[in-house]
Design a protein around this motif. Structure first.
Motif, PDB file in Angstrom:
ATOM      1  N   ARG A  37       6.350   9.399  17.291  1.00 35.89           N
ATOM      2  CA  ARG A  37       6.244   8.152  18.076  1.00 35.89           C
ATOM      3  C   ARG A  37       4.847   7.635  17.745  1.00 35.89           C
ATOM      4  O   ARG A  37       4.718   6.122  18.029  1.00 35.89           O
ATOM      5  CB  ARG A  37       6.436   8.441  19.681  1.00 35.89           C
ATOM      6  N   ASP A  38       3.855   8.253  17.312  1.00 36.13           N
ATOM      7  CA  ASP A  38       2.556   7.577  16.940  1.00 36.13           C
ATOM      8  C   ASP A  38       2.328   7.242  15.559  1.00 36.13           C
ATOM      9  O   ASP A  38       1.289   6.806  15.074  1.00 36.13           O
ATOM     10  CB  ASP A  38       1.589   8.651  17.309  1.00 36.13           C
ATOM     11  N   LEU A  39       3.433   7.360  14.744  1.00 38.64           N
ATOM     12  CA  LEU A  39       3.421   6.786  13.361  1.00 38.64           C
ATOM     13  C   LEU A  39       2.964   5.397  13.113  1.00 38.64           C
ATOM     14  O   LEU A  39       2.145   5.295  12.306  1.00 38.64           O
ATOM     15  CB  LEU A  39       4.982   7.085  12.747  1.00 38.64           C
ATOM     16  N   PRO A  40       3.406   4.479  13.945  1.00 35.34           N
ATOM     17  CA  PRO A  40       3.119   3.114  13.472  1.00 35.34           C
ATOM     18  C   PRO A  40       1.579   2.993  13.591  1.00 35.34           C
ATOM     19  O   PRO A  40       1.043   2.233  13.052  1.00 35.34           O
ATOM     20  CB  PRO A  40       3.863   2.396  14.778  1.00 35.34           C
ATOM     21  N   ARG A  41       0.828   3.572  14.694  1.00 38.38           N
ATOM     22  CA  ARG A  41      -0.522   3.620  14.787  1.00 38.38           C
ATOM     23  C   ARG A  41      -1.175   4.244  13.651  1.00 38.38           C
ATOM     24  O   ARG A  41      -2.151   3.795  13.088  1.00 38.38           O
ATOM     25  CB  ARG A  41      -0.976   4.186  16.090  1.00 38.38           C
ATOM     26  N   LEU A  42      -0.529   5.575  13.111  1.00 33.07           N
ATOM     27  CA  LEU A  42      -1.137   6.297  11.967  1.00 33.07           C
ATOM     28  C   LEU A  42      -1.019   5.229  10.762  1.00 33.07           C
ATOM     29  O   LEU A  42      -2.140   5.432  10.067  1.00 33.07           O
ATOM     30  CB  LEU A  42      -0.581   7.454  12.016  1.00 33.07           C
ATOM     31  N   LEU A  43      -0.092   4.549  10.583  1.00 35.24           N
ATOM     32  CA  LEU A  43       0.031   3.714   9.473  1.00 35.24           C
ATOM     33  C   LEU A  43      -0.934   2.494   9.679  1.00 35.24           C
ATOM     34  O   LEU A  43      -1.686   2.079   8.481  1.00 35.24           O
ATOM     35  CB  LEU A  43       1.328   3.278   9.484  1.00 35.24           C
ATOM     36  N   ALA A  75       0.732  -1.067  -0.061  1.00 33.38           N
ATOM     37  CA  ALA A  75      -0.071   0.060   0.197  1.00 33.38           C
ATOM     38  C   ALA A  75       0.864   1.110  -0.016  1.00 33.38           C
ATOM     39  O   ALA A  75       1.833   1.261   0.714  1.00 33.38           O
ATOM     40  CB  ALA A  75      -1.100   0.063   1.285  1.00 33.38           C
ATOM     41  N   TYR A  76       0.295   2.326  -0.864  1.00 32.95           N
ATOM     42  CA  TYR A  76       1.038   3.657  -0.880  1.00 32.95           C
ATOM     43  C   TYR A  76       0.173   4.546  -0.262  1.00 32.95           C
ATOM     44  O   TYR A  76      -0.825   4.602  -0.518  1.00 32.95           O
ATOM     45  CB  TYR A  76       1.540   3.778  -2.132  1.00 32.95           C
ATOM     46  N   PHE A  77       0.805   5.315   0.737  1.00 35.14           N
ATOM     47  CA  PHE A  77      -0.048   6.434   1.296  1.00 35.14           C
ATOM     48  C   PHE A  77       0.766   7.968   1.049  1.00 35.14           C
ATOM     49  O   PHE A  77       1.984   8.125   0.975  1.00 35.14           O
ATOM     50  CB  PHE A  77      -0.134   6.212   2.972  1.00 35.14           C
ATOM     51  N   GLU A 133      -3.703   1.869   6.935  1.00 32.62           N
ATOM     52  CA  GLU A 133      -3.901   0.628   6.264  1.00 32.62           C
ATOM     53  C   GLU A 133      -5.422   0.090   6.176  1.00 32.62           C
ATOM     54  O   GLU A 133      -5.791  -0.768   5.329  1.00 32.62           O
ATOM     55  CB  GLU A 133      -2.894  -0.224   6.792  1.00 32.62           C
ATOM     56  N   SER A 134      -6.198   0.489   7.022  1.00 33.97           N
ATOM     57  CA  SER A 134      -7.509  -0.068   7.200  1.00 33.97           C
ATOM     58  C   SER A 134      -8.613   0.697   6.399  1.00 33.97           C
ATOM     59  O   SER A 134      -9.656   0.532   6.151  1.00 33.97           O
ATOM     60  CB  SER A 134      -8.000   0.163   8.880  1.00 33.97           C
TER      61      SER A 134
END
Length: 231
Positions: A36-42, A2-4, A46-47
């Motif tokens: 630090r919140d980038l993993p959750r944002l990704l 996926a590309y964002f 993705e959803s």
């Protein structure tokens, strides 16, 4: 895969409504304190939903996130020592997009400068919106330290002067001792609280550059008062 499309930084925080709702042009919107919140944002992106975090922090300095030097031929580097600003000049957006002033622990800054010296870099510039008001209050025994940076004659501040902590003169002293062959610069100091101790250090240490970038405006007292510059 996926590309964002992601937009980060202080203007992402400032234009959040327009970017997310009206234009709908990005998948991820991250303010200056959201690394630090980038993993959750990704994961949210993705959803299939837009992901955003533009909250400003009162204590985030990213002290434990060391920059990676990608240019093997680099001879100089910038070292961030603080984030945000408390001056509240009437024309400036920084306190509202970068948040209030908070300083990085001295030990973390020294560790980064030491690593840069070991990599062979010859010059570091200490960065802050107002390096003079640096104040490391991260350890308990610093809280009671009767150390302050007094306002220069003829200046006022738009906020209550904070007491205690390790100040910029202490930091500059420690940084300059790491490598006598490494040039030290800093920017920007506000003229309202430029301590004599810093001037003395510039005079004493050969590796602290004899150069000051001082952002001061000139004009009528009425205009300077409207700008809330404090002089």
């Amino acid at each position: 895969h996926a590309y964002f499309v992601s937009l980060s930084g202080c203007m992402a925080e400032r234009l959040k409504e327009e970017i997310l709702k009206r234009e709908k042009m990005v998948d991820i919107l991250a303010g200056p304190d959201a690394y630090r919140d980038l993993p959750r944002l990704l994961a949210v992106a993705e959803s299939g939903q837009q992901a955003a975090n533009v909250l400003l922090s009162l204590d985030e300095t990213y002290a434990d996130v060391m920059p990676v030097q990608t240019n093997l031929n680099a001879t100089s580097a910038f070292v961030s020592i603080m984030r945000g600003c408390d001056n509240m000049c009437s024309y400036c957006i920084v306190p509202f997009t970068r948040g209030r002033e908070r300083s990085r622990p001295v030990a973390s800054i020294l560790e980064e400068v030491r690593k840069l010296s070991e990599q062979g870099l010859k010059e570091v510039t200490l960065l802050g919106q107002n390096v003079n008001s640096f104040r490391d209050n991260s350890e308990v025994h610093f809280n009671s330290a009767a150390v302050s940076t007094n306002l220069s004659r003829g200046f006022s501040a738009n906020y209550k002067i904070k007491q205690g902590g390790l100040r910029f003169a202490h930091l500059l002293d420690q940084v300059s001792r790491i490598d006598p062959e490494m040039r030290i610069r800093f920017t920007s100091p506000h003229p309202k609280d430029f301590p004599d101790e810093v001037l003395q250090l510039i005079h004493e240490r050969d590796n602290i550059c004899k150069q000051i970038h001082l952002p001061a405006q000139s004009g009528s007292s009425r205009v300077l008062d409207a700008m809330r510059r404090g002089f």
